[in-house]
Enzyme design. Structure first.
Site, PDB file in Angstrom:
ATOM      1  N   TYR A  75      -1.471   4.595   4.587  1.00 19.72           N
ATOM      2  CA  TYR A  75      -0.749   6.231   5.076  1.00 19.72           C
ATOM      3  C   TYR A  75      -0.074   5.507   6.614  1.00 19.72           C
ATOM      4  CZ  TYR A  75      -4.670   8.084   2.317  1.00 19.72           C
ATOM      5  OH  TYR A  75      -6.073   8.375   0.949  1.00 19.72           O
ATOM      6  N   GLY A  76      -0.374   4.737   6.462  1.00 19.86           N
ATOM      7  CA  GLY A  76       0.125   4.959   8.440  1.00 19.86           C
ATOM      8  C   GLY A  76       1.668   4.946   8.506  1.00 19.86           C
ATOM      9  N   CYS A 127      -7.289  -0.787  13.142  1.00 25.82           N
ATOM     10  CA  CYS A 127      -6.931   0.281  11.300  1.00 25.82           C
ATOM     11  C   CYS A 127      -7.563  -0.511  10.876  1.00 25.82           C
ATOM     12  CB  CYS A 127      -5.194  -0.390  11.436  1.00 25.82           C
ATOM     13  SG  CYS A 127      -5.361  -0.445   9.444  1.00 25.82           S
ATOM     14  N   THR A 128      -8.632  -0.231  10.087  1.00 24.57           N
ATOM     15  CA  THR A 128      -9.803  -1.030   8.829  1.00 24.57           C
ATOM     16  C   THR A 128      -9.264  -2.196   8.444  1.00 24.57           C
ATOM     17  OG1 THR A 128      -9.298   0.883   7.468  1.00 24.57           O
ATOM     18  CG2 THR A 128     -11.247   1.015   9.270  1.00 24.57           C
ATOM     19  N   HIS A 129      -7.827  -2.584   8.056  1.00 26.77           N
ATOM     20  CA  HIS A 129      -7.321  -3.067   7.674  1.00 26.77           C
ATOM     21  C   HIS A 129      -6.980  -4.685   8.722  1.00 26.77           C
ATOM     22  CE1 HIS A 129      -6.190  -0.787   4.282  1.00 26.77           C
ATOM     23  NE2 HIS A 129      -6.170  -1.251   3.463  1.00 26.77           N
ATOM     24  N   ASP A 151     -11.378   5.039   1.954  1.00 25.65           N
ATOM     25  CA  ASP A 151     -10.175   4.354   2.886  1.00 25.65           C
ATOM     26  C   ASP A 151      -9.092   4.371   1.848  1.00 25.65           C
ATOM     27  OD1 ASP A 151      -8.436   3.328   4.813  1.00 25.65           O
ATOM     28  OD2 ASP A 151      -9.378   1.455   4.233  1.00 25.65           O
ATOM     29  N   SER A 152      -7.822   4.738   2.486  1.00 24.47           N
ATOM     30  CA  SER A 152      -6.550   4.630   1.917  1.00 24.47           C
ATOM     31  C   SER A 152      -6.722   2.945   0.893  1.00 24.47           C
ATOM     32  CB  SER A 152      -5.478   3.825   2.875  1.00 24.47           C
ATOM     33  OG  SER A 152      -5.721   3.263   3.636  1.00 24.47           O
ATOM     34  N   CYS A 188     -11.263   5.536   8.109  1.00 26.40           N
ATOM     35  CA  CYS A 188      -9.859   4.936   8.061  1.00 26.40           C
ATOM     36  C   CYS A 188      -9.108   4.980   9.087  1.00 26.40           C
ATOM     37  CB  CYS A 188      -8.650   4.696   7.096  1.00 26.40           C
ATOM     38  SG  CYS A 188      -6.816   5.458   7.190  1.00 26.40           S
ATOM     39  N   ASN A 189      -8.964   5.341  10.399  1.00 27.69           N
ATOM     40  CA  ASN A 189      -8.642   4.969  11.906  1.00 27.69           C
ATOM     41  C   ASN A 189      -6.886   6.184  11.692  1.00 27.69           C
ATOM     42  OD1 ASN A 189      -9.823   3.853  14.586  1.00 27.69           O
ATOM     43  ND2 ASN A 189      -9.339   2.335  11.998  1.00 27.69           N
ATOM     44  N   THR A 190      -6.414   6.126  10.812  1.00 26.64           N
ATOM     45  CA  THR A 190      -5.224   6.665   9.934  1.00 26.64           C
ATOM     46  C   THR A 190      -5.701   8.371   9.635  1.00 26.64           C
ATOM     47  OG1 THR A 190      -3.681   5.219   9.416  1.00 26.64           O
ATOM     48  CG2 THR A 190      -2.966   7.424   9.287  1.00 26.64           C
TER      49      THR A 190
END
Length: 209
Positions: free
Chosen positions: A35-36, A176-178, A3-4, A66-68
């Protein structure tokens, strides 16, 4: 797991619970977060660099938590590597299926919402035109800085949701995983019967298979 930043740790936690007894490696690309809001080609280069490093560790499966990153690079990763690559996908399909005549709100990063992969997903499942989007890139920064206080997050979300009728939404998708770190904050701003969901469990089910 990649992930970022810290967002994918929630997905990793789900994996450890559902698939115990394995060795897990977690790579957080904190050098390049977020990233987004960055150009697509730059982000893709960061992802491929991270995957190259993880491959050198002789991993058996790569989870792009990470979705992005999934929306940008999952096809490239699957073409390049022989091991399985599991990605994240905003839980739009289950949200549309369970919305009971109400609308669905998808919260994600601007880059995820712009990507063709996401647009194709919505086009495929949103036959009744009930899905709305909201970019919330600042939540990534709040999570990375461990800012979860109500007096910071609630005013931010209230301001972003100013032009949305919250009573219309039966489901909010955290794309978004955050964002699951802020689930309780979303819960305070929507009706009690509004479901707030994310794609972590579905991703881990695919990993388990």
């Amino acid at each position: 797991f990649f992930d970022s930043g810290i967002g994918g740790i929630a997905v990793l936690g789900e994996a450890v619970r559902m698939i115990p007894g394995h060795d897990y490696v977690y790579y957080a690309d904190t050098l390049h977060i977020p990233y987004g809001t960055k150009p697509k080609e730059d982000v893709k280069s960061y992802i491929l660099e991270a995957a190259e490093f993880l491959t050198s560790l002789q991993i058996e499966v790569l989870v792009v938590a990470c979705n992005t990153a999934t929306s940008i690079a999952i096809r490239d990763l699957r073409r390049k590597y022989r091991y399985p690559v599991v990605g994240m996908e905003p839980a739009v399909k289950p949200a549309v299926e369970r919305n009971n005549g109400k609308r669905v709100l998808v919260a994600a990063t601007p880059l995820t919402l712009r990507e063709e992969k996401f647009q194709n997903l919505v086009e495929k499942v949103d036959r009744d035109n009930v899905v709305d989007f909201i970019p919330l890139p600042e939540l990534v920064g709040f999570a990375e800085e461990f800012k979860f206080e109500d007096d910071i997050i609630i005013p931010y979300l209230e301001n972003k949701l100013l032009h949305y009728d919250r009573a219309e939404y039966g489901t909010v998708v955290l794309g978004c995983t955050h964002f699951p770190y802020f689930k309780r904050h979303f819960g305070k701003l929507f009706d009690n019967d509004t479901a707030i969901i994310d794609g972590s469990r579905g991703t881990v089910r695919r990993l388990k298979n």
